[in-house]
Design an enzyme around this catalytic site. Structure first.
Site, mmCIF file in Angstrom:
data_model
loop_
_atom_site.group_PDB
_atom_site.id
_atom_site.type_symbol
_atom_site.label_atom_id
_atom_site.label_comp_id
_atom_site.label_asym_id
_atom_site.label_seq_id
_atom_site.Cartn_x
_atom_site.Cartn_y
_atom_site.Cartn_z
ATOM 1 N N ARG A 42 -12.931 71.952 41.743
ATOM 2 C CA ARG A 42 -14.366 71.654 41.800
ATOM 3 C C ARG A 42 -14.943 71.812 40.399
ATOM 4 O O ARG A 42 -14.917 72.896 39.829
ATOM 5 C CB ARG A 42 -15.071 72.583 42.790
ATOM 6 C CG ARG A 42 -16.554 72.243 42.960
ATOM 7 C CD ARG A 42 -17.159 72.949 44.141
ATOM 8 N NE ARG A 42 -17.207 74.390 43.987
ATOM 9 C CZ ARG A 42 -17.593 75.224 44.951
ATOM 10 N NH1 ARG A 42 -17.913 74.759 46.131
ATOM 11 N NH2 ARG A 42 -17.627 76.513 44.731
ATOM 12 N N SER A 111 -17.631 68.521 54.399
ATOM 13 C CA SER A 111 -18.411 69.716 54.721
ATOM 14 C C SER A 111 -19.301 69.430 55.928
ATOM 15 O O SER A 111 -19.831 68.326 56.066
ATOM 16 C CB SER A 111 -19.294 70.120 53.532
ATOM 17 O OG SER A 111 -18.503 70.456 52.422
ATOM 18 N N LYS A 140 -22.683 79.252 45.881
ATOM 19 C CA LYS A 140 -23.417 78.019 46.141
ATOM 20 C C LYS A 140 -24.757 78.387 46.752
ATOM 21 O O LYS A 140 -24.886 78.580 47.959
ATOM 22 C CB LYS A 140 -22.602 77.113 47.078
ATOM 23 C CG LYS A 140 -23.049 75.653 47.062
ATOM 24 C CD LYS A 140 -22.094 74.786 47.849
ATOM 25 C CE LYS A 140 -22.536 73.330 47.760
ATOM 26 N NZ LYS A 140 -21.743 72.449 48.633
#
Length: 215
Positions: A42, A111, A140
Site C-alpha cells: 500500500r 473492502s 486509517k
C-alpha cells in the site's frame, strides 16, 4: 501458492511509516519469514514510477516465500509488475471494472463495511473481503467502524473469504473468535514491532487459534 482462504490467516499490509531507515523489502521479508500468509503493498505517497520499482522488488520477496502479492488500489502498477492481485476500497475503482481489467486469474480483494457492500462485491467478482475497521485504528483515520455483529453477519452472508482489518493486535485478536472471519489483516501490529519475524510467529499462532472454530 496458498488458496485465497488460507492466505487470509495473517495478511500483512505495508506502511513505510515504520521503516526507521530500513528498506521495505527487508521488513517484508522478516514478516514472511515469521509466517505472514499474504502481502499487500500500500503506497499512497509514491509516484507511479517509484511505486512500480518498489512493487517489482517486493514481488520477488513474495515469490521466494510463495506468498500472494497484492497491490492496493493501483491496477496499472499491478499489471506492470504482474502482481497476484489488487485490493480496492469502496471509494476506489468499481470492483466490476477492476475484475474486467485484471482478468479472471488474478485475485480481487474489496473492502466492505456492511452486508450490502459485501454481497455486491461478491457479485462483482471479489475473491475476498477486507472488513473493518473492527477496532479503532490510527493507521486509517477515515475508516468506518464495523461492530462485531455486523462482521459476523457479513461472514454469514457471503461464500468468499473474509479478512478482518483495523486496530487488531495480540491483545484483542481473540475478541474476533466466533465471527466467522478467515484471518486478520495487520499493519502496525506487524511493521511497528521491534522484532518483526518473532512477532509474526506469535500473531500467526494467535490467528490460527482464533479462526480454528470460525464457522
Amino acid at each position: 501458492m496458498k488458496s485465497v482462504r488460507d492466505a487470509m490467516r495473517l495478511y500483512a499490509v505495508t506502511d513505510r511509516m515504520w521503516l526507521n531507515g530500513r528498506r521495505l523489502c527487508e521488513v517484508v521479508e522478516e514478516a514472511l519469514k515469521g509466517g505472514a500468509t499474504m502481502l499487500q503493498l500500500r503506497e499512497k505517497e509514491l509516484s507511479s514510477e517509484e511505486f512500480l520499482r518498489e512493487a517489482k522488488e517486493i514481488k520477488k520477496v513474495c515469490e521466494k516465500y510463495q506468498v500472494p502479492f497484492i497491490i492496493n488500489d493501483n491496477v496499472e502498477v499491478a499489471a506492470a509488475c504482474n502482481a497476484d492481485g489488487v485490493h480496492v476500497g469502496q471509494g476506489d475503482m468499481d470492483a466490476l471494472q477492476v475484475r474486467e481489467r485484471i482478468g479472471s486469474q488474478k485475485i480481487l480483494g474489496v473492502s466492505a463495511q456492511t452486508v450490502e457492500q459485501a454481497l455486491l462485491a461478491e457479485k462483482m467478482g471479489a475473491d475476498y473481503l477486507g472488513v473493518g475497521a473492527v477496532f479503532t485504528t490510527s493507521t486509517k483515520s477515515d475508516a468506518d467502524f464495523v461492530p462485531y455483529e455486523e462482521l459476523k453477519a457479513i461472514c454469514q452472508a457471503v461464500s468468499i473469504p473474509v479478512c478482518a482489518i483495523g486496530g487488531i493486535y495480540k491483545n484483542n485478536m481473540m475478541q474476533l473468535a466466533g465471527s466467522g472471519v478467515d484471518g486478520v489483516a495487520l499493519v502496525s501490529a506487524i511493521f511497528a514491532a521491534d522484532h518483526i519475524e518473532a512477532e509474526c510467529r506469535e500473531l500467526r499462532a494467535l490467528s490460527e487459534k482464533m479462526t480454528a472454530a470460525r464457522k
